[in-house]
Design a protein around this motif. Structure first.
Motif, PDB file in Angstrom:
ATOM      1  N   MET A   1       0.826  -1.193   0.000  1.00  0.00           N
ATOM      2  CA  MET A   1       0.000   0.000   0.000  1.00  0.00           C
ATOM      3  C   MET A   1       0.870   1.257   0.000  1.00  0.00           C
ATOM      4  O   MET A   1       0.637   2.199  -0.768  1.00  0.00           O
ATOM      5  N   VAL A   2       1.887   1.281   0.870  1.00  0.00           N
ATOM      6  CA  VAL A   2       2.783   2.435   0.942  1.00  0.00           C
ATOM      7  C   VAL A   2       3.534   2.603  -0.378  1.00  0.00           C
ATOM      8  O   VAL A   2       3.682   3.723  -0.885  1.00  0.00           O
ATOM      9  N   LEU A   3       3.984   1.510  -0.953  1.00  0.00           N
ATOM     10  CA  LEU A   3       4.685   1.566  -2.229  1.00  0.00           C
ATOM     11  C   LEU A   3       3.785   2.139  -3.316  1.00  0.00           C
ATOM     12  O   LEU A   3       4.215   2.991  -4.114  1.00  0.00           O
ATOM     13  N   ALA A   4       2.521   1.709  -3.340  1.00  0.00           N
ATOM     14  CA  ALA A   4       1.581   2.204  -4.342  1.00  0.00           C
ATOM     15  C   ALA A   4       1.348   3.701  -4.190  1.00  0.00           C
ATOM     16  O   ALA A   4       1.283   4.441  -5.184  1.00  0.00           O
ATOM     17  N   VAL A   5       1.240   4.165  -2.949  1.00  0.00           N
ATOM     18  CA  VAL A   5       1.032   5.595  -2.692  1.00  0.00           C
ATOM     19  C   VAL A   5       2.226   6.400  -3.190  1.00  0.00           C
ATOM     20  O   VAL A   5       2.081   7.432  -3.859  1.00  0.00           O
ATOM     21  N   LEU A   6       3.439   5.943  -2.879  1.00  0.00           N
ATOM     22  CA  LEU A   6       4.637   6.681  -3.266  1.00  0.00           C
ATOM     23  C   LEU A   6       4.805   6.717  -4.785  1.00  0.00           C
ATOM     24  O   LEU A   6       5.339   7.695  -5.334  1.00  0.00           O
ATOM     25  N   LYS A   7       4.376   5.672  -5.457  1.00  0.00           N
ATOM     26  CA  LYS A   7       4.475   5.655  -6.915  1.00  0.00           C
ATOM     27  C   LYS A   7       3.486   6.617  -7.569  1.00  0.00           C
ATOM     28  O   LYS A   7       3.699   7.078  -8.686  1.00  0.00           O
ATOM     29  N   GLN A   8       2.403   6.931  -6.844  1.00  0.00           N
ATOM     30  CA  GLN A   8       1.361   7.802  -7.392  1.00  0.00           C
ATOM     31  C   GLN A   8       1.598   9.277  -7.086  1.00  0.00           C
ATOM     32  O   GLN A   8       1.190  10.150  -7.860  1.00  0.00           O
ATOM     33  N   LYS A   9       2.243   9.564  -5.951  1.00  0.00           N
ATOM     34  CA  LYS A   9       2.360  10.935  -5.476  1.00  0.00           C
ATOM     35  C   LYS A   9       3.665  11.594  -5.937  1.00  0.00           C
ATOM     36  O   LYS A   9       4.702  10.933  -6.056  1.00  0.00           O
ATOM     37  N   ALA A  10       3.596  12.897  -6.160  1.00  0.00           N
ATOM     38  CA  ALA A  10       4.791  13.650  -6.525  1.00  0.00           C
ATOM     39  C   ALA A  10       5.823  13.587  -5.404  1.00  0.00           C
ATOM     40  O   ALA A  10       5.498  13.801  -4.238  1.00  0.00           O
ATOM     41  N   GLY A  11       7.057  13.290  -5.753  1.00  0.00           N
ATOM     42  CA  GLY A  11       8.115  13.173  -4.765  1.00  0.00           C
ATOM     43  C   GLY A  11       8.349  11.753  -4.304  1.00  0.00           C
ATOM     44  O   GLY A  11       9.387  11.451  -3.705  1.00  0.00           O
ATOM     45  N   ARG A  31      10.953  13.714   5.980  1.00  0.00           N
ATOM     46  CA  ARG A  31       9.800  14.585   6.203  1.00  0.00           C
ATOM     47  C   ARG A  31       8.839  14.521   5.019  1.00  0.00           C
ATOM     48  O   ARG A  31       7.618  14.528   5.188  1.00  0.00           O
ATOM     49  N   LEU A  32       9.407  14.458   3.808  1.00  0.00           N
ATOM     50  CA  LEU A  32       8.571  14.327   2.615  1.00  0.00           C
ATOM     51  C   LEU A  32       7.784  13.027   2.670  1.00  0.00           C
ATOM     52  O   LEU A  32       6.583  12.998   2.344  1.00  0.00           O
ATOM     53  N   LEU A  33       8.434  11.945   3.087  1.00  0.00           N
ATOM     54  CA  LEU A  33       7.764  10.651   3.213  1.00  0.00           C
ATOM     55  C   LEU A  33       6.584  10.739   4.175  1.00  0.00           C
ATOM     56  O   LEU A  33       5.465  10.293   3.865  1.00  0.00           O
ATOM     57  N   VAL A  34       6.823  11.310   5.349  1.00  0.00           N
ATOM     58  CA  VAL A  34       5.764  11.416   6.351  1.00  0.00           C
ATOM     59  C   VAL A  34       4.630  12.302   5.842  1.00  0.00           C
ATOM     60  O   VAL A  34       3.446  11.964   5.986  1.00  0.00           O
ATOM     61  N   ASN A  35       4.969  13.424   5.203  1.00  0.00           N
ATOM     62  CA  ASN A  35       3.934  14.328   4.699  1.00  0.00           C
ATOM     63  C   ASN A  35       3.063  13.654   3.644  1.00  0.00           C
ATOM     64  O   ASN A  35       1.835  13.815   3.627  1.00  0.00           O
ATOM     65  N   ILE A  36       3.687  12.895   2.745  1.00  0.00           N
ATOM     66  CA  ILE A  36       2.930  12.205   1.700  1.00  0.00           C
ATOM     67  C   ILE A  36       1.975  11.188   2.301  1.00  0.00           C
ATOM     68  O   ILE A  36       0.781  11.125   1.957  1.00  0.00           O
ATOM     69  N   LEU A  37       2.477  10.380   3.238  1.00  0.00           N
ATOM     70  CA  LEU A  37       1.654   9.311   3.792  1.00  0.00           C
ATOM     71  C   LEU A  37       0.580   9.837   4.740  1.00  0.00           C
ATOM     72  O   LEU A  37      -0.537   9.320   4.765  1.00  0.00           O
ATOM     73  N   VAL A  38       0.905  10.870   5.513  1.00  0.00           N
ATOM     74  CA  VAL A  38      -0.108  11.467   6.379  1.00  0.00           C
ATOM     75  C   VAL A  38      -1.211  12.088   5.532  1.00  0.00           C
ATOM     76  O   VAL A  38      -2.404  11.946   5.822  1.00  0.00           O
TER      77      VAL A  38
END
Length: 259
Positions: A1-11, A31-38
């Motif tokens: 799930m986290v991998l899918a989110v990171l592949k979809q989001k900028a950064g 910080r970018l990782l936490v901001n994207i997932l939050v």
């Protein structure tokens, strides 16, 4: 799930590439990782996600980035979240360096302050000495007021719920529950009239968690404690040195203690 989110989001590709190359992430990338997932968690599950959802995301992070896994905790909580923002070395600085590097120097610096009953009481506490009867007449000065914004003792026999309702302000603080200030059964972090149990039993470890929770929940420092927490941030934890605005006194004290 986290991998899918990171592949979809900028950064997200930046995060994945950096971890693949270095098996770690810089402070900015964490910080970018936490901001994207939050942001994704709030988008999918509302502003107040359930505990299970938060743990699902945390599990996804340590599964995808195994070097972030906290070996001393099944779920991580404050320490694991702080390590996600920074690293294990930064997370351990207070507990590793307080007694050997900072404690005696700070006590020596405090001894040069104007002697008052309150300052003397705080010094005795820092040196683990028993207060004298004179300390009962301590004046309400800034040092005492500042200390009360960090740590509050609550007798075990009294209602914690009543205390939380009466406590004003929104900044987090430590609630030490026990029969007396020297007999504490449990430390909590009080935040928004809720209690977060501290994992460790000692006051130093409890403060360590209190400091870290500001970064985990993206909280501002209490205005009255801004210089104190800035000192801890830059001098002890070495976070954003040169990027964080420091008062001349903080810079001077940091130079004295480090040199």
């Amino acid at each position: 799930m986290v991998l899918a989110v990171l592949k979809q989001k900028a950064g997200g590709d930046v995060i994945l590439t950096e971890y693949k190359d270095k098996t770690s992430l810089s402070s900015e990338t964490r910080r970018l990782l936490v901001n994207i997932l939050v942001g994704h968690m709030v988008e999918m599950h509302g502003r107040i996600p359930t505990k299970n959802k938060k743990e699902q995301y945390a599990l996804g992070i340590v599964t995808l980035f195994p070097s972030f896994k906290d070996p001393f905790s099944k779920k991580g909580y404050v320490n694991q979240d702080f390590k996600l923002l920074f690293d294990a070395e930064t997370a351990s600085k207070l507990l590793e360096r307080w007694d050997t590097t900072f404690k005696q120097k700070i006590i020596s610096e405090a001894m040069s302050l104007t002697s008052t009953p309150a300052v003397c009481s705080l010094l005795r506490s820092a040196k683990n000495e028993t207060d004298s009867q004179d300390s009962k007449r301590a004046l309400k000065i800034s040092a005492v007021d500042a200390a009360s914004r960090i740590l509050v003792h609550h007798k075990s026999c009294n209602s914690i719920e009543e205390h939380l309702r009466q406590r004003k302000g929104r900044q987090p603080y430590l609630l030490a529950v026990g029969g007396s200030p020297r007999q504490i059964d449990q430390y909590y972090i009080a935040l928004d009239q809720k209690l977060i149990p501290c994992q460790a039993g000692g006051s130093l470890s409890a403060f360590d968690e209190l400091f870290k929770i500001h970064f985990c929940f993206n909280l501002m420092y209490d205005d009255a404690l801004l210089h104190f927490f800035t000192f801890m941030q830059t001098t002890v934890y070495k976070i954003d040195i040169g990027k964080t605005k420091e008062s001349p006194r903080v810079k001077e004290l940091r130079a004295k203690l480090i040199n």
